[in-house]
Write an enzyme that holds these catalytic residues in place. Structure first.
Site, PDB file in Angstrom:
ATOM      1  N   TYR A 439       0.793  -1.232   0.000  1.00  0.00           N
ATOM      2  CA  TYR A 439       0.000   0.000   0.000  1.00  0.00           C
ATOM      3  C   TYR A 439       0.824   1.281   0.000  1.00  0.00           C
ATOM      4  O   TYR A 439       0.277   2.354  -0.159  1.00  0.00           O
ATOM      5  CB  TYR A 439      -0.950   0.019   1.210  1.00  0.00           C
ATOM      6  CG  TYR A 439      -1.988  -1.067   1.146  1.00  0.00           C
ATOM      7  CD1 TYR A 439      -3.009  -1.017   0.211  1.00  0.00           C
ATOM      8  CD2 TYR A 439      -1.946  -2.160   2.005  1.00  0.00           C
ATOM      9  CE1 TYR A 439      -3.961  -2.018   0.124  1.00  0.00           C
ATOM     10  CE2 TYR A 439      -2.892  -3.166   1.939  1.00  0.00           C
ATOM     11  CZ  TYR A 439      -3.899  -3.091   0.997  1.00  0.00           C
ATOM     12  OH  TYR A 439      -4.835  -4.091   0.911  1.00  0.00           O
ATOM     13  N   LEU A 440       2.121   1.170   0.242  1.00  0.00           N
ATOM     14  CA  LEU A 440       2.940   2.378   0.355  1.00  0.00           C
ATOM     15  C   LEU A 440       3.793   2.567  -0.882  1.00  0.00           C
ATOM     16  O   LEU A 440       4.584   1.690  -1.233  1.00  0.00           O
ATOM     17  CB  LEU A 440       3.850   2.269   1.584  1.00  0.00           C
ATOM     18  CG  LEU A 440       3.125   2.214   2.935  1.00  0.00           C
ATOM     19  CD1 LEU A 440       4.123   1.980   4.046  1.00  0.00           C
ATOM     20  CD2 LEU A 440       2.356   3.493   3.187  1.00  0.00           C
TER      21      LEU A 440
END
Length: 481
Positions: A439-440
């Site tokens: 997600y990053l």
């Protein structure tokens, strides 16, 4: 698995015993009637001895095994794609064992069966040389589908889900897909305020379906909730996402702890991990929720006019490529970037900077509910209190900086140990890996590392550095998500 806490769980023992009985002969069935009277220590000792023997091998024996593994890697670990030799991900299939699952998974303890050649589908181009099945066996199928990226697939017996062998994360195609994913999230950044204004407007809609969709979108945006896909038939774990929330999963409080319009969430999310949160919401959201709950039973759907595909179809109309998951990626990445700016201080030592980085990462993991299995987070309030205490402590330590070199060196070592201990303590209930890998935007971390001269290996291990090679090459220290 005797030494593992799983084997003490009633659900695990019950499922294991049920599956074991299916494998017993009729004679064994009549003899073995109570798992609590079974003693597995002899087997356990045998496997421990095997493991110990492997550790005690001579250098030559270890070298032989290493050479054999290298030979297998060369034979099975690569493929040719678009005329490029590409590394394959994990090409070894898991041996049989007992299913653990995460959280309190209802299927824990069940027997994971051995995968046979007859279970395997191979995917390759027509003219390619693909691996031959073991003698006397055959593959389930050899197909030539160039619209998918997997090379091998099979169906596992516990969840009935399809498993794949794909290219290594460092391969060109994986890197491109990764990059596209984060670029989509960056496009959302440009229009997110317009979308937020839109769903706020929709809270007042005359149509119930539009109001439900707008409130669900608010939760997905603010709380990074998963949309919640429709479950397969026969899937027993009662897990839900935003669109599949039921009346029993939320409670409304007009006033609570000096806050107005509080919603309390309590449900099992992905991998049977509990999501528990109390959150003050805007008055109109609260009023809408009261409306959605009217005349409903606990087991009724909260959003009875909404499902994931309806939501994603609407999002697609708002922005090309937008799905509920993009909100999660966007919010996770923007949170990391903001937290790194707030927490990193130029005069900190490298260990202190790494602690700041991990704290920023933890803020994201809390947002995304990435907990270690079977652990529930402290309330956000307690979390902030602990962080404040630790910050005070670090502040005191910084004040007590002594100029003499010897003392300074000891202090640095102490600081390093303290940072690591603090890091470990704060990390006990939170799993950082999921958000870091999925997600990053890695370019945020790469830019931070380059800006503050932190060694890359302190943030990303070797596998992660390979996976994010594209970001390491691309991002400079001034990169903004």
């Amino acid at each position: 698995m005797l030494d593992h806490e799983y084997t003490t769980k009633e659900m695990f023992r019950k499922n294991f015993y049920k599956d074991w009985r299916k494998e017993m002969t009729s004679e064994e069935k009549s003899k073995i009637t109570d798992i609590n009277k079974c003693n597995f220590t002899e087997m356990s000792e045998y496997f421990k001895a095997q493991s110990e023997a492997r550790k005690q091998m001579s250098k030559d024996e270890k070298l032989k095994i290493k050479e054999e593994n290298e030979r297998i890697l060369q034979e099975y670990g690569f493929c040719v794609m678009d005329n490029h030799k590409e590394r394959i991900g994990n090409f070894r299939i898991e041996p049989p064992g007992l299913f653990r699952g995460r959280g309190d998974h209802p299927k824990m303890g069940m027997l994971k069966r051995r995968i046979r050649p007859e279970d395997i589908i191979i995917n390759c181009s027509k003219d390619s040389k693909h691996p031959k099945p073991p003698q006397g066996t055959r593959w389930k199928e050899v197909r030539h589908d160039n619209k998918v990226t997997w090379l091998v697939s099979w169906t596992e017996n516990i969840q009935g889900s399809i498993k794949y062998i794909m290219l290594n994360p460092s391969s060109r195609i994986k890197g491109e897909k990764d990059w596209q994913k984060y670029e989509t999230a960056r496009r959302l950044k440009k229009c997110v305020e317009r979308l937020r204004a839109q769903y706020r407007e929709d809270w007042k809609s005359k149509e119930m379906r539009v109001r439900q969709r707008a409130v669900a979108l608010y939760f997905i945006d603010k709380l990074a909730l998963r949309a919640g896909n429709e479950k397969e038939e026969g899937e027993t774990a009662d897990t839900v996402g935003c669109c599949s929330l039921r009346v029993e999963h939320i409670k409304l409080y007009s006033k609570m702890d000096d806050q107005e319009y509080v919603v309390e969430f309590d449900f099992l999310g992905k991998d049977s991990i509990r999501y528990y949160n109390k959150m003050p919401v805007e008055k109109r959201v609260f009023k809408n929720l009261q409306l959605f709950l009217e005349n409903k039973q606990p087991e009724d759907d909260l959003f009875d006019r909404l499902n994931t595909s309806i939501l994603n179809k609407h999002l697609q109309e708002l922005m090309d490529g937008l799905t509920a998951k993009v909100f999660r990626t966007y919010n996770a990445s923007i949170t990391l970037q903001q937290q790194l700016k707030e927490l990193t201080s130029p005069d900190e030592s490298i260990p202190a900077k790494i602690l700041s980085y991990n704290r920023a990462n933890r803020a994201v993991a809390i947002l995304c509910n990435h907990q270690r299995a079977n652990k529930y987070l402290l309330s956000t309030c307690t979390e902030m209190y602990i962080c404040a205490l630790i910050n005070d402590l670090c502040g005191v330590l910084r004040m007590v900086e002594v100029k003499r070199k010897a003392v300074q060196r000891i202090e640095e070592q102490l600081m390093k140990l303290q940072m690591q201990a603090t890091d470990r303590e704060e990390n006990k209930q939170i799993a950082l890996g999921t958000s870091k890998l999925n997600y990053l935007d890695p370019r945020i971390s790469v830019a931070w590392v380059k800006k503050w001269d932190v060694p890359m290996e302190k943030i990303y291990n070797k596998t992660q550095r390979e996976k994010f090679a594209w970001a390491i090459d691309m991002a400079e220290e001034d990169y903004e998500f």
